[in-house]
Design a protein around this motif. Structure first.
Motif, PDB file in Angstrom:
ATOM      1  N   LEU A  99       0.849  -1.191   0.000  1.00  0.00           N
ATOM      2  CA  LEU A  99       0.000   0.000   0.000  1.00  0.00           C
ATOM      3  C   LEU A  99       0.888   1.245   0.000  1.00  0.00           C
ATOM      4  O   LEU A  99       1.639   1.477   0.952  1.00  0.00           O
ATOM      5  CB  LEU A  99      -0.925   0.010   1.222  1.00  0.00           C
ATOM      6  CG  LEU A  99      -1.949  -1.123   1.290  1.00  0.00           C
ATOM      7  CD1 LEU A  99      -2.717  -1.075   2.620  1.00  0.00           C
ATOM      8  CD2 LEU A  99      -2.914  -1.045   0.117  1.00  0.00           C
ATOM      9  N   PRO A 100       0.835   2.060  -1.041  1.00  0.00           N
ATOM     10  CA  PRO A 100       1.754   3.206  -1.141  1.00  0.00           C
ATOM     11  C   PRO A 100       1.563   4.259  -0.057  1.00  0.00           C
ATOM     12  O   PRO A 100       2.497   5.003   0.252  1.00  0.00           O
ATOM     13  CB  PRO A 100       1.453   3.787  -2.528  1.00  0.00           C
ATOM     14  CG  PRO A 100       0.114   3.269  -2.896  1.00  0.00           C
ATOM     15  CD  PRO A 100      -0.064   1.963  -2.176  1.00  0.00           C
ATOM     16  N   GLU A 101       0.377   4.328   0.543  1.00  0.00           N
ATOM     17  CA  GLU A 101       0.134   5.324   1.595  1.00  0.00           C
ATOM     18  C   GLU A 101       0.805   4.949   2.913  1.00  0.00           C
ATOM     19  O   GLU A 101       0.953   5.799   3.789  1.00  0.00           O
ATOM     20  CB  GLU A 101      -1.371   5.503   1.824  1.00  0.00           C
ATOM     21  CG  GLU A 101      -2.112   6.107   0.645  1.00  0.00           C
ATOM     22  CD  GLU A 101      -2.416   5.087  -0.465  1.00  0.00           C
ATOM     23  OE1 GLU A 101      -2.819   5.526  -1.549  1.00  0.00           O
ATOM     24  OE2 GLU A 101      -2.248   3.869  -0.254  1.00  0.00           O
ATOM     25  N   GLU A 155       2.485   3.665   9.742  1.00  0.00           N
ATOM     26  CA  GLU A 155       2.421   5.108   9.560  1.00  0.00           C
ATOM     27  C   GLU A 155       1.819   5.345   8.186  1.00  0.00           C
ATOM     28  O   GLU A 155       2.295   4.796   7.198  1.00  0.00           O
ATOM     29  CB  GLU A 155       3.810   5.735   9.648  1.00  0.00           C
ATOM     30  CG  GLU A 155       4.457   5.584  11.005  1.00  0.00           C
ATOM     31  CD  GLU A 155       5.857   6.188  11.047  1.00  0.00           C
ATOM     32  OE1 GLU A 155       6.084   7.233  10.414  1.00  0.00           O
ATOM     33  OE2 GLU A 155       6.714   5.590  11.710  1.00  0.00           O
ATOM     34  N   ILE A 156       0.763   6.143   8.139  1.00  0.00           N
ATOM     35  CA  ILE A 156       0.050   6.388   6.891  1.00  0.00           C
ATOM     36  C   ILE A 156       0.139   7.864   6.542  1.00  0.00           C
ATOM     37  O   ILE A 156       0.000   8.727   7.415  1.00  0.00           O
ATOM     38  CB  ILE A 156      -1.434   5.974   7.026  1.00  0.00           C
ATOM     39  CG1 ILE A 156      -1.545   4.492   7.392  1.00  0.00           C
ATOM     40  CG2 ILE A 156      -2.202   6.275   5.738  1.00  0.00           C
ATOM     41  CD1 ILE A 156      -2.947   4.050   7.735  1.00  0.00           C
ATOM     42  N   ASP A 177      -9.254   7.232   4.614  1.00  0.00           N
ATOM     43  CA  ASP A 177     -10.364   6.301   4.785  1.00  0.00           C
ATOM     44  C   ASP A 177     -10.252   5.120   3.829  1.00  0.00           C
ATOM     45  O   ASP A 177     -10.453   3.965   4.223  1.00  0.00           O
ATOM     46  CB  ASP A 177     -11.693   7.033   4.587  1.00  0.00           C
ATOM     47  CG  ASP A 177     -12.889   6.160   4.874  1.00  0.00           C
ATOM     48  OD1 ASP A 177     -12.904   5.504   5.941  1.00  0.00           O
ATOM     49  OD2 ASP A 177     -13.810   6.122   4.033  1.00  0.00           O
ATOM     50  N   THR A 178      -9.900   5.377   2.591  1.00  0.00           N
ATOM     51  CA  THR A 178      -9.727   4.305   1.603  1.00  0.00           C
ATOM     52  C   THR A 178      -8.614   3.353   2.029  1.00  0.00           C
ATOM     53  O   THR A 178      -8.769   2.128   1.961  1.00  0.00           O
ATOM     54  CB  THR A 178      -9.408   4.906   0.216  1.00  0.00           C
ATOM     55  OG1 THR A 178     -10.495   5.748  -0.174  1.00  0.00           O
ATOM     56  CG2 THR A 178      -9.187   3.819  -0.823  1.00  0.00           C
ATOM     57  N   THR A 179      -7.522   3.905   2.505  1.00  0.00           N
ATOM     58  CA  THR A 179      -6.395   3.077   2.957  1.00  0.00           C
ATOM     59  C   THR A 179      -6.793   2.224   4.155  1.00  0.00           C
ATOM     60  O   THR A 179      -6.466   1.032   4.214  1.00  0.00           O
ATOM     61  CB  THR A 179      -5.182   3.958   3.298  1.00  0.00           C
ATOM     62  OG1 THR A 179      -4.824   4.725   2.145  1.00  0.00           O
ATOM     63  CG2 THR A 179      -3.999   3.119   3.745  1.00  0.00           C
TER      64      THR A 179
END
Length: 144
Positions: free
Chosen positions: A92-94, A110-111, A120-122
């Motif tokens: 997940l890139p975020e 850590e996002i 929210d999508t992540t």
């Protein structure tokens, strides 16, 4: 991880300290500060990179320059699927950093995203990964 059980020398530690202060420091500048030849600094830098001690060169941006939303998410994993979950999280890139931890939670993520919708999508993507049992998220507000 470090390849071939790399043993850092005192000079390696001094080079890393210089790069921590200024990651753009040139080989020529470091050779002068450390009082060693440019070839020696270049060879040690190449060894630090090849061994995995230096994974990347980056910048540290002041909070005012960041136009993003950041969060910390603690995640509880199903033990038998932990490797698969961690691989999926890393994809997940975020997710900018992932840490194992102790206590009730197994992993801390850590996002960083452009807005709350992307956060929210992540979070939804994280919860949908097979092997994620539970998660808890805190948005990071102002630094103190």
């Amino acid at each position: 991880m470090y390849k071939n059980q790399f043993e850092m020398t005192p000079l390696d530690r001094r080079i890393l300290k210089e790069l921590t202060v200024d990651s753009r420091s040139s080989v020529t500048r470091m050779s002068g500060v450390l009082n060693v030849s440019r070839n020696t600094v270049r060879a040690r830098l190449d060894a630090l990179i090849a061994s995995g001690v230096i994974r990347r060169f980056t910048i540290d941006v002041a909070d005012i320059a960041q136009d993003t939303v950041r969060a910390i998410t603690t995640i509880q994993l199903e033990g038998s699927l932990s490797r698969q979950v961690i691989s999926a999280l890393k994809a997940l890139p975020e997710i900018t950093a992932l840490h194992s931890t102790n206590g009730a939670w197994d992993v801390v993520a850590e996002i960083e995203a452009d807005d709350l919708v992307a956060i929210d999508t992540t979070l939804r993507q994280i919860r949908e990964i097979p092997g994620v049992l539970n998660s808890e998220t805190s948005l990071l507000l102002a630094p103190v």
